[in-house]
Enzyme design. Structure first.
Site, PDB file in Angstrom:
ATOM      1  N   CYS A 165       2.978  -7.355   8.636  1.00  0.00           N
ATOM      2  CA  CYS A 165       3.916  -6.902   9.663  1.00  0.00           C
ATOM      3  C   CYS A 165       3.910  -7.915  10.790  1.00  0.00           C
ATOM      4  CB  CYS A 165       3.488  -5.528  10.198  1.00  0.00           C
ATOM      5  SG  CYS A 165       4.675  -4.797  11.362  1.00  0.00           S
ATOM      6  N   CYS A 173       1.047  -4.983  16.805  1.00  0.00           N
ATOM      7  CA  CYS A 173       0.533  -3.935  17.689  1.00  0.00           C
ATOM      8  C   CYS A 173      -0.998  -4.043  17.720  1.00  0.00           C
ATOM      9  CB  CYS A 173       0.968  -2.557  17.180  1.00  0.00           C
ATOM     10  SG  CYS A 173       2.766  -2.407  17.089  1.00  0.00           S
ATOM     11  N   CYS A 210      -3.292  -1.777  15.291  1.00  0.00           N
ATOM     12  CA  CYS A 210      -2.908  -1.578  13.896  1.00  0.00           C
ATOM     13  C   CYS A 210      -3.486  -2.668  12.998  1.00  0.00           C
ATOM     14  CB  CYS A 210      -1.387  -1.558  13.798  1.00  0.00           C
ATOM     15  SG  CYS A 210      -0.769  -1.486  12.114  1.00  0.00           S
ATOM     16  N   CYS A 228       3.443   8.147   1.490  1.00  0.00           N
ATOM     17  CA  CYS A 228       3.580   7.198   2.596  1.00  0.00           C
ATOM     18  C   CYS A 228       3.747   5.811   1.987  1.00  0.00           C
ATOM     19  CB  CYS A 228       2.311   7.286   3.446  1.00  0.00           C
ATOM     20  SG  CYS A 228       2.222   6.076   4.752  1.00  0.00           S
ATOM     21  N   CYS A 261      -3.098   2.870   7.392  1.00  0.00           N
ATOM     22  CA  CYS A 261      -2.574   1.695   8.070  1.00  0.00           C
ATOM     23  C   CYS A 261      -3.187   0.365   7.677  1.00  0.00           C
ATOM     24  CB  CYS A 261      -2.762   1.858   9.576  1.00  0.00           C
ATOM     25  SG  CYS A 261      -2.438   3.502  10.134  1.00  0.00           S
ATOM     26  N   GLU A 321       0.824  -1.211   0.000  1.00  0.00           N
ATOM     27  CA  GLU A 321       0.000   0.000   0.000  1.00  0.00           C
ATOM     28  C   GLU A 321       0.850   1.249   0.000  1.00  0.00           C
ATOM     29  OE1 GLU A 321      -3.815  -1.331   2.710  1.00  0.00           O
ATOM     30  OE2 GLU A 321      -2.490   0.244   3.370  1.00  0.00           O
TER      31      GLU A 321
HETATM   32  N1  SAH Z   1       6.057   0.089  11.802  1.00  0.00           N
HETATM   33  C1  SAH Z   1       6.279   1.488  11.701  1.00  0.00           C
HETATM   34  C2  SAH Z   1       5.623   2.156  10.519  1.00  0.00           C
HETATM   35  C3  SAH Z   1       4.204   1.774  10.161  1.00  0.00           C
HETATM   36  S1  SAH Z   1       2.863   2.384  11.146  1.00  0.00           S
HETATM   37  C4  SAH Z   1       5.860   2.173  12.989  1.00  0.00           C
HETATM   38  O1  SAH Z   1       5.254   1.525  13.812  1.00  0.00           O
HETATM   39  O2  SAH Z   1       6.176   3.344  13.164  1.00  0.00           O
HETATM   40  C5  SAH Z   1       2.835   4.111  10.928  1.00  0.00           C
HETATM   41  C6  SAH Z   1       2.177   4.836  12.087  1.00  0.00           C
HETATM   42  O3  SAH Z   1       0.767   4.605  12.133  1.00  0.00           O
HETATM   43  C7  SAH Z   1       2.735   4.413  13.440  1.00  0.00           C
HETATM   44  O4  SAH Z   1       2.957   5.542  14.240  1.00  0.00           O
HETATM   45  C8  SAH Z   1       1.598   3.574  13.962  1.00  0.00           C
HETATM   46  O5  SAH Z   1       1.654   3.462  15.348  1.00  0.00           O
HETATM   47  C9  SAH Z   1       0.392   4.297  13.462  1.00  0.00           C
HETATM   48  N2  SAH Z   1      -0.841   3.499  13.468  1.00  0.00           N
HETATM   49  C10 SAH Z   1      -0.970   2.178  13.294  1.00  0.00           C
HETATM   50  N3  SAH Z   1      -2.257   1.799  13.361  1.00  0.00           N
HETATM   51  C11 SAH Z   1      -2.979   2.909  13.569  1.00  0.00           C
HETATM   52  C12 SAH Z   1      -4.385   3.187  13.713  1.00  0.00           C
HETATM   53  N4  SAH Z   1      -5.279   2.211  13.632  1.00  0.00           N
HETATM   54  N5  SAH Z   1      -4.744   4.468  13.902  1.00  0.00           N
HETATM   55  C13 SAH Z   1      -3.832   5.446  13.940  1.00  0.00           C
HETATM   56  N6  SAH Z   1      -2.519   5.264  13.815  1.00  0.00           N
HETATM   57  C14 SAH Z   1      -2.077   4.007  13.633  1.00  0.00           C
END
Ligand code: SAH
Length: 354
Positions: A113, A117, A120, A106, A340, A93
């Site tokens: 991944c 988390c 996410c 982006c 995301c 994406e």
């Molecule tokens: N793995 C890397 C980059 C990908 S995520 C990282 O964690 O930084 C990019 C950003 O989006 C990160 O700050 C992540 O915490 C955030 N993110 C992930 N899921 C999200 C969600 N559902 N709502 C808002 N931000 C989110």
């Protein structure tokens, strides 16, 4: 010279070995290809006007390492989102956002991944595989080709900024990340300072990146200011707890002279409390870091919820009182699931994969 496999695409060839794409052609074809692939990308090899027809034809269908499965636009055409599909089925994406003085892309570093988390969408899908260097850089080239074809009115007609905030953990795919940064900075000619690597906290990767010759930006997805809460949201925190992460961020600042930024996704009743505000403010003062606060984009499988407008204001007020530099950012492309991994979720739901 590398032997090209039948499925090798142009972006998966080493930029120093582009002659291998034009066997039997004079040496200057490699320079022309470098120009078309990296400096002035086009959507289709037919548009590579100074190349002979046979060479253009041979590149047809093997220019991009993926096909476009979905292209969507939102925010009055200022946001463009792609779901690309690699031949092995891996999804990639990228989201393009036009602003007045910058055009930000982006990008993804992995399909899926492994970090899991809890908030996410990508993490909930699990890990598919690393993207290779060509697949990472081709996202930038494709966005540039798209902008050349259809610029975003009022925004630069090239990608000026890249953020690794799409799918995947870039520092868990270090060698390909490194090579893609090399191509973006040294070949596409992007300013290192306008490329930001975002990480959930892969400490050895942060230290390695600090030792590279580029002044790229580093964003740390912090989301919690104590180990107990952070480990409950981000399993990797168990391996690299906050004190190690903060020390690595300090090392990055010392080595590169670049302040890191702290990412904070607000989740109602989880990390929007006074205690967390005090905690992240203290960390940000120590790192001289700016805090970017966004509201959770709820994903289908997450137990968390976005906070009310009132608690966002309250949290921002607390950060200010504790002397932190912070900005609340609204997210782009809500109506196209731009955040995301959500487009991928949607595509899978429609196909009944879930
Ligand atoms: N793995 C890397 C980059 C990908 S995520 C990282 O964690 O930084 C990019 C950003 O989006 C990160 O700050 C992540 O915490 C955030 N993110 C992930 N899921 C999200 C969600 N559902 N709502 C808002 N931000 C989110």
């Amino acid at each position: 010279m590398t032997e090209l496999g039948p499925s090798t695409t142009a972006y998966q060839v080493d930029p120093d070995d582009l002659a291998s794409l034009a066997p039997g052609e004079p040496a200057y074809r490699a320079d022309q290809l470098r120009e078309w692939l990296y400096k002035r990308p086009v959507l289709d090899s037919d548009q590579m006007t100074n190349l002979p027809g046979a060479l253009r034809d041979s590149l047809h269908g093997r220019l991009w390492p993926f096909v476009v499965e979905i292209e969507q636009s939102a925010d009055d055409g200022r946001t463009r989102k792609w779901l690309f599909r690699a031949p092995d089925g891996a999804s990639i994406e990228a989201v393009l956002m036009g602003y007045e003085k910058r055009t930000t892309l982006c990008i993804s570093s992995q399909a899926g991944c492994a970090m899991a988390c809890t908030f996410c969408a990508t993490g909930q899908f699990g890990f598919e595989r690393h993207l290779d260097t060509g697949e990472i850089v081709a996202q930038v080239a494709y966005a540039n080709a798209s902008l050349r074809d259809r610029p975003i009115a009022g925004s630069p007609d090239r990608v000026t900024n890249v953020v690794f905030m799409g799918m995947g953990e870039p520092l868990a795919n270090y060698s390909h990340l490194r090579e893609s940064l090399h191509r973006m900075i040294d070949i596409i000619d992007m300013a290192a300072r306008s490329v930001t690597v975002s990480t959930v906290g892969v400490v050895p990767g942060i230290r390695k990146l600090a030792d590279e010759p580029w002044q790229v930006g580093l964003a740390i997805s912090l989301h919690a200011a104590d180990d107990e809460l952070r480990t409950s949201l981000i399993p990797l925190n168990k391996r690299y707890p906050l004190n190690e992460l903060i020390a690595a961020a300090e090392y990055f600042f010392d080595k590169t002279g670049r302040r890191v930024s702290i990412e904070w996704t607000l989740m109602a009743g989880v990390n929007d409390t006074a205690e967390q505000a005090a905690g992240v403010a203290a960390i940000s003062r120590r790192l001289k870091a700016h805090i970017n606060v966004i509201s959770l984009n709820p994903t289908p499988l997450t137990p968390h919820q976005r906070p009310s407008r009132l608690s966002v204001d309250d949290f921002m007020g607390q950060l200010a009182r504790y002397g932190a530099n912070a900005t609340f950012r609204t997210t782009r492309g809500q109506d196209i699931d731009a955040a995301c991994g959500q487009l991928r979720v949607r595509s899978a739901e429609q196909k009944g994969e879930q």
